[in-house]
Design a protein around this motif. Structure first.
Motif, short mmCIF file in Angstrom:
data_model
loop_
_atom_site.label_atom_id
_atom_site.label_comp_id
_atom_site.label_asym_id
_atom_site.label_seq_id
_atom_site.Cartn_x
_atom_site.Cartn_y
_atom_site.Cartn_z
N ASN A 112 84.38 14.45 -72.34
CA ASN A 112 83.30 14.70 -73.29
C ASN A 112 81.95 14.28 -72.72
OD1 ASN A 112 84.85 15.75 -75.46
ND2 ASN A 112 85.53 13.68 -75.94
N ALA A 113 80.94 15.10 -73.02
CA ALA A 113 79.55 14.75 -72.70
C ALA A 113 78.92 14.22 -73.99
CB ALA A 113 78.80 15.98 -72.21
N GLU A 114 78.31 13.05 -73.90
CA GLU A 114 77.75 12.44 -75.11
C GLU A 114 76.26 12.14 -74.95
OE1 GLU A 114 80.09 8.97 -75.93
OE2 GLU A 114 81.55 10.11 -77.12
N TRP A 115 75.56 12.25 -76.06
CA TRP A 115 74.17 11.82 -76.18
C TRP A 115 74.10 10.82 -77.31
CZ3 TRP A 115 75.92 16.57 -75.14
CH2 TRP A 115 75.36 17.29 -74.07
N VAL A 116 73.30 9.79 -77.14
CA VAL A 116 73.12 8.81 -78.21
C VAL A 116 71.65 8.72 -78.61
CG1 VAL A 116 75.12 7.43 -77.52
CG2 VAL A 116 72.86 6.87 -76.61
N ILE A 117 71.45 8.33 -79.85
CA ILE A 117 70.11 8.02 -80.34
C ILE A 117 70.00 6.50 -80.37
CG2 ILE A 117 68.72 7.93 -82.45
CD1 ILE A 117 69.42 10.79 -82.97
N ALA A 118 68.90 5.98 -79.87
CA ALA A 118 68.71 4.53 -79.83
C ALA A 118 67.30 4.17 -80.31
CB ALA A 118 68.93 4.00 -78.41
N TYR A 119 67.20 3.03 -80.98
CA TYR A 119 65.90 2.53 -81.42
C TYR A 119 66.01 1.03 -81.67
CZ TYR A 119 68.21 3.33 -85.95
OH TYR A 119 69.12 3.35 -86.98
N ARG A 120 64.87 0.38 -81.64
CA ARG A 120 64.85 -1.07 -81.87
C ARG A 120 65.22 -1.37 -83.32
NH1 ARG A 120 60.59 -4.52 -78.73
NH2 ARG A 120 60.71 -5.67 -80.66
N LYS A 121 66.04 -2.39 -83.51
CA LYS A 121 66.46 -2.76 -84.86
C LYS A 121 65.29 -3.23 -85.71
CE LYS A 121 71.11 -4.12 -83.40
NZ LYS A 121 72.06 -5.24 -83.23
N ASP A 122 64.24 -3.76 -85.07
CA ASP A 122 63.10 -4.28 -85.81
C ASP A 122 61.95 -3.27 -85.90
OD1 ASP A 122 62.28 -4.30 -83.19
OD2 ASP A 122 61.57 -6.38 -83.19
N ASN A 123 62.20 -2.03 -85.51
CA ASN A 123 61.15 -1.00 -85.58
C ASN A 123 60.85 -0.69 -87.05
OD1 ASN A 123 59.60 1.43 -85.52
ND2 ASN A 123 60.48 1.97 -83.55
N GLN A 124 59.61 -0.92 -87.47
CA GLN A 124 59.22 -0.72 -88.86
C GLN A 124 58.52 0.61 -89.11
OE1 GLN A 124 60.08 -3.01 -91.30
NE2 GLN A 124 61.24 -3.88 -89.56
N ASN A 125 58.48 1.46 -88.11
CA ASN A 125 57.81 2.76 -88.26
C ASN A 125 58.58 3.60 -89.28
OD1 ASN A 125 56.60 5.27 -88.03
ND2 ASN A 125 56.49 5.21 -85.79
N PRO A 126 57.99 3.90 -90.45
CA PRO A 126 58.71 4.67 -91.47
C PRO A 126 59.08 6.07 -91.04
CG PRO A 126 56.39 4.45 -92.06
CD PRO A 126 56.62 3.56 -90.88
N LEU A 127 58.41 6.58 -90.01
CA LEU A 127 58.72 7.92 -89.52
C LEU A 127 60.10 7.97 -88.88
CD1 LEU A 127 55.32 8.73 -87.75
CD2 LEU A 127 55.96 9.21 -90.09
#
Length: 302
Positions: A265-280
């Motif tokens: 399988n080829a996989e892509w993940v979405i990642a972001y900082r847990k403390d990111n407060q950007n509502p977007l």
């Protein structure tokens, strides 16, 4: 000076009558007159000429009225913009992505996001998986779309898409005549792969499948993205594994076949900082999840 003083002045200036202005403001006339006097004292000039028969604006009052209206309009706009920003409808979202994401799921997500939130400025940056972790931790990007693995306690990750891989071969390759292709058939074949640095899990999983079959793959060429790999296959350099969606995107002089008894399988993940407060960020994740669901339903129907 308070905001209500400006509102009181505008009402009197527009009505040119303290009684009517007081009625419009749901207050009595004496307090309104006192508020206007207090405003004139703060401004330092007479804004209204008053007699028993009429009220009129002074030259200073005319100028002050124009700017009061502009100020209140700007305040209303600022309030609306702040509310929209808090709802994730306005602002700036920076997305890091690997090149292969543009051939899979990123375009429909961005298209849907722009449709729903046209006021949001989306900045897209093509960044390798290796560099995206650092960019996320530094806060240079809000969200990353990359290949696993990605492990850091400050980051949240989730699978964005998983696509089964197929074997890509030149159309005239001898293996294309076989009814079924097995991993053992690749033992003596020249192999082209996406580089380990670019797509770690896919590279490692392929090597492990080969080793479990009792051989080490003959890797003759590596590339950073799978569209480059397919180009090398079409040139007759070797054969390779690519996500199954490549069948729709890159035909060239390439044939695609499955391999019996293995699931790569080829996989892509979405990642972001847990403390990111950007509502977007939340809005983007919601649209991404909806897109994943539609993709799964489409795959199930076919």
């Amino acid at each position: 000076m308070e905001l209500r003083h400006l509102q009181y002045f505008i009402a009197v200036a527009e009505e040119l009558h303290f009684g009517k202005a007081a009625l419009r403001l749901n207050m009595t006339q004496p307090p309104l007159s006192q508020q206007i006097k207090q405003l004139e004292k703060e401004v330092g000039v007479t804004l209204l000429k008053r007699t028993k028969r009429f009220v009129e604006l002074t030259a200073a009052g005319e100028i002050f009225l124009t700017h009061c209206r502009t100020a209140l309009m700007q305040i209303d706009q600022a309030i609306e913009l702040a509310q929209r920003t808090a709802r994730g409808e306005h602002g700036h979202l920076v997305i890091g992505f690997v090149g292969s994401a543009t051939y899979e799921f990123l375009p429909p997500i961005v298209r849907e996001y722009r449709k729903k939130f046209p006021s949001v400025k989306i900045e897209l940056r093509e960044i390798s998986s290796f560099r995206q972790q650092d960019e996320l931790l530094k806060g240079n990007i809000d969200i990353g779309i990359l290949h696993p693995p990605l492990q850091h306690t400050a980051l949240h990750t989730e699978i964005a898409q998983s696509s089964p891989c197929v074997l890509a071969l030149p159309k005239q390759h001898p293996l294309t005549s076989k009814e079924a292709i097995t991993i053992e058939d690749l033992r003596d074949e020249p192999i082209i792969t996406v580089a380990k640095e670019a797509w770690p899990t896919l590279y490692i999983d392929f090597i492990q499948f080969c080793e479990q079959a009792g051989f080490k793959p003959n890797i003759v060429q590596e590339a950073t993205e799978y569209q480059m790999v397919i180009g090398l296959v079409s040139a007759g350099i070797g054969i390779t594994f690519v996500p199954s969606s490549a069948k729709k995107l890159f035909n060239l002089d390439v044939t695609y076949r499955t391999i019996d008894k293995i699931q790569l399988n080829a996989e892509w993940v979405i990642a972001y900082r847990k403390d990111n407060q950007n509502p977007l960020l939340k809005q983007f994740i919601n649209i991404s999840n909806c897109q994943q669901l539609r993709t799964k339903e489409s795959d199930a129907s076919t």
